[in-house]
Design an enzyme around this catalytic site. Structure first.
Site, PDB file in Angstrom:
ATOM      1  N   LEU A   1      25.552  65.703  73.394  1.00 33.05           N
ATOM      2  CA  LEU A   1      26.909  65.802  74.607  1.00 33.05           C
ATOM      3  C   LEU A   1      27.788  64.904  73.710  1.00 33.05           C
ATOM      4  O   LEU A   1      27.701  63.988  73.243  1.00 33.05           O
ATOM      5  CB  LEU A   1      26.343  65.285  75.791  1.00 33.05           C
ATOM      6  CG  LEU A   1      25.211  66.014  76.547  1.00 33.05           C
ATOM      7  CD1 LEU A   1      24.953  65.227  77.811  1.00 33.05           C
ATOM      8  CD2 LEU A   1      25.137  67.381  76.502  1.00 33.05           C
TER       9      LEU A   1
ATOM     10  N   GLY B   1      19.179  59.538  73.979  1.00 33.11           N
ATOM     11  CA  GLY B   1      19.934  59.325  75.083  1.00 33.11           C
ATOM     12  C   GLY B   1      20.737  60.770  75.743  1.00 33.11           C
ATOM     13  O   GLY B   1      20.596  60.929  76.638  1.00 33.11           O
ATOM     14  N   ASP B   2      21.571  61.271  74.493  1.00 31.78           N
ATOM     15  CA  ASP B   2      22.225  62.488  75.121  1.00 31.78           C
ATOM     16  C   ASP B   2      22.000  63.461  74.254  1.00 31.78           C
ATOM     17  O   ASP B   2      22.855  64.377  73.699  1.00 31.78           O
ATOM     18  CB  ASP B   2      23.749  62.147  75.287  1.00 31.78           C
ATOM     19  CG  ASP B   2      24.408  61.640  73.698  1.00 31.78           C
ATOM     20  OD1 ASP B   2      23.538  61.107  72.863  1.00 31.78           O
ATOM     21  OD2 ASP B   2      25.687  61.851  73.849  1.00 31.78           O
ATOM     22  N   GLU B   3      20.760  63.538  73.589  1.00 33.41           N
ATOM     23  CA  GLU B   3      20.396  64.432  72.443  1.00 33.41           C
ATOM     24  C   GLU B   3      19.238  65.429  72.820  1.00 33.41           C
ATOM     25  O   GLU B   3      18.357  64.867  73.728  1.00 33.41           O
ATOM     26  CB  GLU B   3      19.812  63.665  71.105  1.00 33.41           C
ATOM     27  CG  GLU B   3      20.930  62.661  70.651  1.00 33.41           C
ATOM     28  CD  GLU B   3      20.140  61.920  69.337  1.00 33.41           C
ATOM     29  OE1 GLU B   3      19.037  62.194  69.320  1.00 33.41           O
ATOM     30  OE2 GLU B   3      20.850  60.837  69.085  1.00 33.41           O
TER      31      GLU B   3
END
Length: 331
Positions: free
Chosen positions: A199, A240-242
Site C-alpha cells: 500500500l 504491515g501493509d504487504e
C-alpha cells in the site's frame, strides 16, 4: 385348592408379558400385554400359525405337531411387517388342554424396541432384556456424549488451526499459511501467477488519522482483494501493509492485467473513516511460474519484490510484470 384361570392369566401377564395361551386346536385364547402391543391386539381367536411362521424345527407342519414340541426351542417369525424373528418355548397348559407359549426377541431385541416403541415396562422385571436395555441406553448416552465432545474438540482444533493460519485483523491468510500453500503448488508443479502488493501512503494514514484508521484501511483493502479474486486464489497479508496474491492456474497475461487493473483502481478510491477520507494506492509486482525453468520460493518472491519496487519508482499506483523489466532473468 382350586386355582382360577383369570388369576393365572393375570400372573402370567406380569411374569411373562410375551406369552400366549393356545387351545387344543391351536387358536389363541389369551395373549400377554407385550405381544398385544407388538401385534396391535386382536389376537384372541386367531390361529397361531396365521400370526407366526415356524422356521424351526422344520419338521413341524401341523398344530398337533406343534403341541408336541414341549420344551424345545422354537424359531418363529411374524408374518406381518417388519417380520421380526422371535424365539419361543411351549409347555402344556397346567389347568387343561392346550398350551402356553413364552416368547423372547433374542438378538432381535434392539430392532423390536425400535420398531414397536417398547420400553422396560414391556418386559418382566427380572428379564435380562431389562439389563440389556439399560446397557444400550447407557452406551447410547456415552456415545452421544463422546460425539458431542469430539465435535467440540474438532471445532476447537479448527479454530486453533484457523487462528494459526489466519491474519487476525483482516481474516486473510497469514505468512505461515502462504508459505505452506505456495510450497504445495510448487511441489505439485501447478502453473500459477504471484502478485505482491504494497500500500502506498499507508504510513501517512496512520500518522494523520491514527492507527484505528489504518486498521480500517487494511480491512477494507482485504475485503476488496477477496471480492476481486476467485475462491481458490490465495490472498495473504504477510506484513504491515504487504499482501501477496497467488492465482493457481491463471497465467494468461491479459487476464492478469485485468485483475491487477481492477485491484489498483478500487484500492485507489478514498476510504471513508470517522468523517474523513483515507487516500492510498497500491504498487505491485507480478511473476508467473511458467516463466521459470525451475521456480523456487526465493526466486519468485525476490523477482516479485523487484517488480514491485519498479512500480514504486515509476510513480506508484501500478503493477509491473518482472518479465517486462530490462535484463529480466528466469531462475
Amino acid at each position: 385348592m382350586t386355582v382360577q384361570v383369570a388369576p393365572l392369566a393375570e400372573a402370567l401377564d406380569m411374569l411373562c408379558p410375551m406369552h400366549l395361551h393356545l387351545d387344543a386346536g391351536g387358536r389363541i385364547v389369551h395373549a400377554g400385554p407385550t405381544l398385544c402391543k407388538v401385534l396391535s391386539g386382536g389376537l384372541v381367536g386367531r390361529e397361531f400359525t396365521q400370526v407366526f411362521e415356524l422356521e424351526r424345527p422344520r419338521k413341524v407342519r401341523t398344530i398337533a405337531q406343534l403341541l408336541q414340541t414341549a420344551g424345545q426351542k422354537l424359531h418363529l417369525r411374524l408374518r406381518t411387517p417388519p417380520h421380526t424373528r422371535v424365539k419361543a418355548v411351549l409347555a402344556p397348559h397346567p389347568l387343561g388342554s392346550g398350551a402356553l407359549v413364552d416368547m423372547s426377541f433374542g438378538i432381535s431385541i434392539l430392532d423390536a424396541v425400535r420398531d414397536f416403541t417398547l420400553s422396560s415396562a414391556d418386559f418382566a422385571p427380572t428379564d435380562l432384556t431389562i439389563e440389556m436395555l439399560y446397557l444400550v441406553e447407557a452406551k447410547s448416552a456415552a456415545m452421544e456424549a463422546s460425539r458431542l465432545l469430539n465435535e467440540r474438540l474438532q471445532d476447537a482444533m479448527l479454530r486453533v488451526e484457523e487462528q494459526a493460519y489466519s491474519d487476525t485483523l483482516t481474516g486473510l491468510k497469514n505468512r505461515r499459511a502462504f508459505d505452506h500453500l505456495l510450497g504445495h503448488l510448487l511441489e505439485g508443479r501447478q502453473d500459477f501467477a504471484l502478485m505482491q502488493l504494497d500500500l502506498d501512503f499507508f504510513k501517512q494514514v496512520n500518522d494523520t488519522l491514527g492507527h484505528a484508521a489504518g486498521d480500517h484501511v487494511l480491512q477494507t483493502v482485504a475485503a476488496i482483494m477477496r471480492e476481486e479474486t476467485r475462491g481458490d486464489d490465495i490472498v495473504a497479508r504477510v506484513g504491515g501493509d504487504e499482501f501477496i496474491l497467488v492465482f493457481p492456474g491463471l497465467v494468461n497475461r491479459s487476464r492478469l492485467d485485468e485483475v491487477a487493473a481492477r485491484l489498483i483502481e478500487r484500492i485507489r478510491e478514498p476510504i471513508p473513516f470517522a468523517g474523513k477520507n483515507a487516500a492510498i494506492s497500491a504498487s505491485g509486482g507480478v511473476v508467473r511460474s511458467v516463466d521459470y525453468i525451475a521456480p523456487t520460493v526465493d526466486a519468485l518472491l525476490g523477482d516479485a519484490d523487484t517488480a514491485l519496487y519498479a512500480s514504486k519508482d515509476a510513480g506508484r499506483g501500478r503493477v509491473t510484470f518482472h518479465l517486462d523489466l530490462p535484463k529480466s532473468r528466469s531462475a
